[in-house]
Design a protein around this motif. Structure first.
Motif, PDB file in Angstrom:
ATOM      1  N   TYR A   1       0.827  -1.218   0.000  1.00 20.10           N
ATOM      2  CA  TYR A   1       0.000   0.000   0.000  1.00 20.10           C
ATOM      3  C   TYR A   1       0.860   1.266   0.000  1.00 20.10           C
ATOM      4  CZ  TYR A   1      -4.685  -1.995   0.444  1.00 20.10           C
ATOM      5  OH  TYR A   1      -5.877  -2.630   0.193  1.00 20.10           O
ATOM      6  N   SER A   2       1.985   1.216   0.678  1.00 19.70           N
ATOM      7  CA  SER A   2       2.891   2.376   0.699  1.00 19.70           C
ATOM      8  C   SER A   2       3.442   2.651  -0.694  1.00 19.70           C
ATOM      9  CB  SER A   2       4.043   2.124   1.675  1.00 19.70           C
ATOM     10  OG  SER A   2       3.568   1.986   2.993  1.00 19.70           O
ATOM     11  N   ILE A   3       3.865   1.592  -1.369  1.00 15.33           N
ATOM     12  CA  ILE A   3       4.382   1.728  -2.732  1.00 15.33           C
ATOM     13  C   ILE A   3       3.274   2.233  -3.662  1.00 15.33           C
ATOM     14  CG2 ILE A   3       5.312   0.469  -4.720  1.00 15.33           C
ATOM     15  CD1 ILE A   3       6.645  -1.445  -2.694  1.00 15.33           C
ATOM     16  N   GLY A   4       2.062   1.681  -3.497  1.00 17.46           N
ATOM     17  CA  GLY A   4       0.928   2.105  -4.323  1.00 17.46           C
ATOM     18  C   GLY A   4       0.598   3.568  -4.132  1.00 17.46           C
ATOM     19  N   ALA A   5       0.641   4.036  -2.898  1.00 16.86           N
ATOM     20  CA  ALA A   5       0.332   5.441  -2.601  1.00 16.86           C
ATOM     21  C   ALA A   5       1.373   6.369  -3.229  1.00 16.86           C
ATOM     22  CB  ALA A   5       0.283   5.648  -1.086  1.00 16.86           C
ATOM     23  N   ILE A   6       2.650   5.983  -3.118  1.00 14.46           N
ATOM     24  CA  ILE A   6       3.726   6.798  -3.699  1.00 14.46           C
ATOM     25  C   ILE A   6       3.613   6.835  -5.219  1.00 14.46           C
ATOM     26  CG2 ILE A   6       6.226   6.920  -4.046  1.00 14.46           C
ATOM     27  CD1 ILE A   6       6.510   5.683  -1.208  1.00 14.46           C
ATOM     28  N   ALA A   7       3.367   5.668  -5.831  1.00 14.14           N
ATOM     29  CA  ALA A   7       3.246   5.596  -7.287  1.00 14.14           C
ATOM     30  C   ALA A   7       2.053   6.413  -7.777  1.00 14.14           C
ATOM     31  CB  ALA A   7       3.101   4.135  -7.729  1.00 14.14           C
ATOM     32  N   GLN A   8       0.950   6.343  -7.034  1.00  8.89           N
ATOM     33  CA  GLN A   8      -0.241   7.095  -7.417  1.00  8.89           C
ATOM     34  C   GLN A   8       0.003   8.600  -7.322  1.00  8.89           C
ATOM     35  OE1 GLN A   8      -4.091   5.567  -6.098  1.00  8.89           O
ATOM     36  NE2 GLN A   8      -4.704   7.634  -5.489  1.00  8.89           N
ATOM     37  N   PHE A   9       0.735   9.007  -6.284  1.00  8.13           N
ATOM     38  CA  PHE A   9       1.039  10.434  -6.107  1.00  8.13           C
ATOM     39  C   PHE A   9       1.864  10.962  -7.271  1.00  8.13           C
ATOM     40  CE2 PHE A   9       4.063  13.682  -4.659  1.00  8.13           C
ATOM     41  CZ  PHE A   9       3.179  14.683  -4.295  1.00  8.13           C
ATOM     42  N   PHE A  10       2.931  10.257  -7.615  1.00 11.24           N
ATOM     43  CA  PHE A  10       3.809  10.736  -8.685  1.00 11.24           C
ATOM     44  C   PHE A  10       3.168  10.619 -10.057  1.00 11.24           C
ATOM     45  CE2 PHE A  10       7.123  10.210  -5.412  1.00 11.24           C
ATOM     46  CZ  PHE A  10       7.758  11.438  -5.556  1.00 11.24           C
ATOM     47  N   SER A  11       2.178   9.734 -10.201  1.00 11.78           N
ATOM     48  CA  SER A  11       1.496   9.612 -11.497  1.00 11.78           C
ATOM     49  C   SER A  11       0.704  10.873 -11.835  1.00 11.78           C
ATOM     50  CB  SER A  11       0.570   8.395 -11.493  1.00 11.78           C
ATOM     51  OG  SER A  11      -0.569   8.608 -10.684  1.00 11.78           O
ATOM     52  N   MET A  12       0.387  11.672 -10.810  1.00  8.71           N
ATOM     53  CA  MET A  12      -0.341  12.920 -11.051  1.00  8.71           C
ATOM     54  C   MET A  12       0.497  13.912 -11.849  1.00  8.71           C
ATOM     55  SD  MET A  12      -2.475  13.602  -7.518  1.00  8.71           S
ATOM     56  CE  MET A  12      -1.024  13.746  -6.471  1.00  8.71           C
ATOM     57  N   PHE A  13       1.802  13.699 -11.841  1.00 13.58           N
ATOM     58  CA  PHE A  13       2.702  14.602 -12.565  1.00 13.58           C
ATOM     59  C   PHE A  13       3.214  13.960 -13.857  1.00 13.58           C
ATOM     60  CE2 PHE A  13       3.097  15.160  -7.955  1.00 13.58           C
ATOM     61  CZ  PHE A  13       2.683  16.482  -7.830  1.00 13.58           C
ATOM     62  N   SER A  14       2.606  12.853 -14.235  1.00 12.18           N
ATOM     63  CA  SER A  14       3.032  12.126 -15.432  1.00 12.18           C
ATOM     64  C   SER A  14       1.867  11.954 -16.401  1.00 12.18           C
ATOM     65  CB  SER A  14       3.587  10.747 -15.024  1.00 12.18           C
ATOM     66  OG  SER A  14       3.820   9.944 -16.166  1.00 12.18           O
ATOM     67  N   LYS A  15       2.190  11.750 -17.668  1.00 16.89           N
ATOM     68  CA  LYS A  15       1.158  11.503 -18.670  1.00 16.89           C
ATOM     69  C   LYS A  15       0.630  10.075 -18.582  1.00 16.89           C
ATOM     70  CE  LYS A  15       3.012  14.778 -22.076  1.00 16.89           C
ATOM     71  NZ  LYS A  15       3.561  14.927 -23.462  1.00 16.89           N
ATOM     72  N   ASN A  16       1.428   9.191 -17.968  1.00 14.42           N
ATOM     73  CA  ASN A  16       1.043   7.783 -17.877  1.00 14.42           C
ATOM     74  C   ASN A  16       0.487   7.448 -16.495  1.00 14.42           C
ATOM     75  OD1 ASN A  16       2.106   7.255 -20.511  1.00 14.42           O
ATOM     76  ND2 ASN A  16       4.168   7.192 -19.623  1.00 14.42           N
ATOM     77  N   PRO A  17      -0.575   6.642 -16.436  1.00  8.82           N
ATOM     78  CA  PRO A  17      -1.119   6.240 -15.134  1.00  8.82           C
ATOM     79  C   PRO A  17      -0.166   5.288 -14.425  1.00  8.82           C
ATOM     80  CG  PRO A  17      -2.188   5.018 -16.889  1.00  8.82           C
ATOM     81  CD  PRO A  17      -1.308   6.039 -17.560  1.00  8.82           C
ATOM     82  N   ALA A  18      -0.276   5.223 -13.117  1.00  4.42           N
ATOM     83  CA  ALA A  18       0.581   4.330 -12.335  1.00  4.42           C
ATOM     84  C   ALA A  18       0.170   2.876 -12.559  1.00  4.42           C
ATOM     85  CB  ALA A  18       0.479   4.669 -10.856  1.00  4.42           C
ATOM     86  N   THR A  19       1.161   2.011 -12.756  1.00  7.04           N
ATOM     87  CA  THR A  19       0.868   0.579 -12.892  1.00  7.04           C
ATOM     88  C   THR A  19       0.256   0.047 -11.604  1.00  7.04           C
ATOM     89  OG1 THR A  19       2.720   0.299 -14.423  1.00  7.04           O
ATOM     90  CG2 THR A  19       1.866  -1.683 -13.384  1.00  7.04           C
ATOM     91  N   LEU A  20       0.761   0.552 -10.476  1.00  9.50           N
ATOM     92  CA  LEU A  20       0.231   0.182  -9.161  1.00  9.50           C
ATOM     93  C   LEU A  20      -0.330   1.422  -8.488  1.00  9.50           C
ATOM     94  CD1 LEU A  20      -0.041  -2.078  -6.976  1.00  9.50           C
ATOM     95  CD2 LEU A  20       2.143  -1.257  -6.063  1.00  9.50           C
ATOM     96  N   ASN A  21      -1.605   1.381  -8.116  1.00 12.24           N
ATOM     97  CA  ASN A  21      -2.207   2.462  -7.352  1.00 12.24           C
ATOM     98  C   ASN A  21      -2.967   1.862  -6.171  1.00 12.24           C
ATOM     99  OD1 ASN A  21      -4.697   1.511  -8.376  1.00 12.24           O
ATOM    100  ND2 ASN A  21      -4.571   2.886 -10.129  1.00 12.24           N
ATOM    101  N   LEU A  22      -3.610   2.703  -5.378  1.00 11.56           N
ATOM    102  CA  LEU A  22      -4.257   2.212  -4.164  1.00 11.56           C
ATOM    103  C   LEU A  22      -5.402   1.237  -4.454  1.00 11.56           C
ATOM    104  CD1 LEU A  22      -4.256   5.453  -1.983  1.00 11.56           C
ATOM    105  CD2 LEU A  22      -2.850   3.409  -1.692  1.00 11.56           C
ATOM    106  N   GLU A  23      -6.122   1.466  -5.543  1.00  9.27           N
ATOM    107  CA  GLU A  23      -7.212   0.547  -5.873  1.00  9.27           C
ATOM    108  C   GLU A  23      -6.658  -0.794  -6.340  1.00  9.27           C
ATOM    109  OE1 GLU A  23     -10.535   1.922  -8.117  1.00  9.27           O
ATOM    110  OE2 GLU A  23     -11.260   2.697  -6.208  1.00  9.27           O
ATOM    111  N   LYS A  24      -5.567  -0.754  -7.080  1.00  9.48           N
ATOM    112  CA  LYS A  24      -4.923  -2.005  -7.501  1.00  9.48           C
ATOM    113  C   LYS A  24      -4.423  -2.775  -6.286  1.00  9.48           C
ATOM    114  CE  LYS A  24      -3.514  -4.691 -10.879  1.00  9.48           C
ATOM    115  NZ  LYS A  24      -4.484  -5.340 -11.794  1.00  9.48           N
TER     116      LYS A  24
END
Length: 240
Positions: A172-195
């Motif tokens: 969940y920690s990794i998912g939260a970090i990936a989701q946060f940084f995806s907000m600044f990227s054109k590509n969605p996070a492979t792992l997010n909190l829902e995943k």
């Protein structure tokens, strides 16, 4: 998931209501993870746990509204793998590099389907009148855990990988970090909190009994056969 399906149903019913069959490919995510050790069948009342699952359920409900007006069938695939797939491919790629990441400290179980078997099932559902107004799961007869999947992968790749169990809190920690940084990227996070909700669930297991009895569905081989063909394709394409 919902709006496009709704629009397509409305247009189809308007311009071609005598269409031979409207096959809607949904997802096991509609049902949510198993509440018990028993496989979920088509009579199970869905309890989706993610936005994806909720919107796929909304689409299913829309499809079923038309079952008295058109021939409709719903397919709920579990985890799908095969050539060209980019999701489960990540697992093979990581394993090939010598690492087998396992989610949680307890064993996880899942149903899977090889893409060619899924396509065969979709065709069976499309061509059978018995499938009208029905819902089906297509998967292997056997339920697999990640240790078994790792053993099969190791055998085909002829490689051993170090197995590391990742606690849910870390996932969940990794998912939260990936989701946060995806907000600044054109590509969605492979792992997010829902995943994370999906992959930390203990069981995603469904039954193919109805598909076998009503449609004559069967897989052309076992999981090892599908993995071998898939990994061979990845190797030929230089993906791994």
């Amino acid at each position: 998931n919902y709006e496009a399906t709704k629009n397509l149903l409305e247009i189809t019913n308007k311009v071609n209501p005598k269409l031979k069959k409207f096959v809607h490919v949904s997802s096991l995510a509609v049902c949510g993870p198993n509440p018990t050790k028993d496989p979920i069948d088509e009579t199970y009342i869905p309890k989706p746990i993610t936005t994806y699952g909720v919107t796929k359920k909304m689409a299913e409900d829309e499809v079923l509204k038309y079952k008295d007006k058109m021939n409709v069938t719903i397919i709920r695939p579990p985890a799908v793998f095969g050539p060209r797939d980019t999701e489960i491919f990540i697992y093979f790629k990581t394993f090939n590099k010598g690492l087998n990441s396992m989610i949680g400290l307890k064993e996880k179980y899942l149903s899977v389907v090889y893409v060619k078997d899924l396509v065969n099932g979709i065709v069976l559902a499309a061509e059978s009148e018995k499938a009208n107004g029905e819902i089906f799961f297509f998967c292997y007869d056997k339920t697999y855990n990640w240790k078994e999947i790792g053993d099969i992968t190791s055998k085909i790749l002829k490689k051993k990988a170090i197995s590391i169990k990742l606690p849910h809190s870390l996932v969940y920690s990794i998912g939260a970090i990936a989701q946060f940084f995806s907000m600044f990227s054109k590509n969605p996070a492979t792992l997010n909190l829902e995943k994370c909700k999906d992959i930390t669930a203990e069981r995603w297991v469904c039954s193919n009994k109805k598909a076998k009895e009503l449609l004559g569905f069967k897989t052309k081989g076992e999981l090892e056969d599908g993995f071998e063909e898939t990994i061979k394709w990845y190797q030929e394409m230089k993906w791994i």
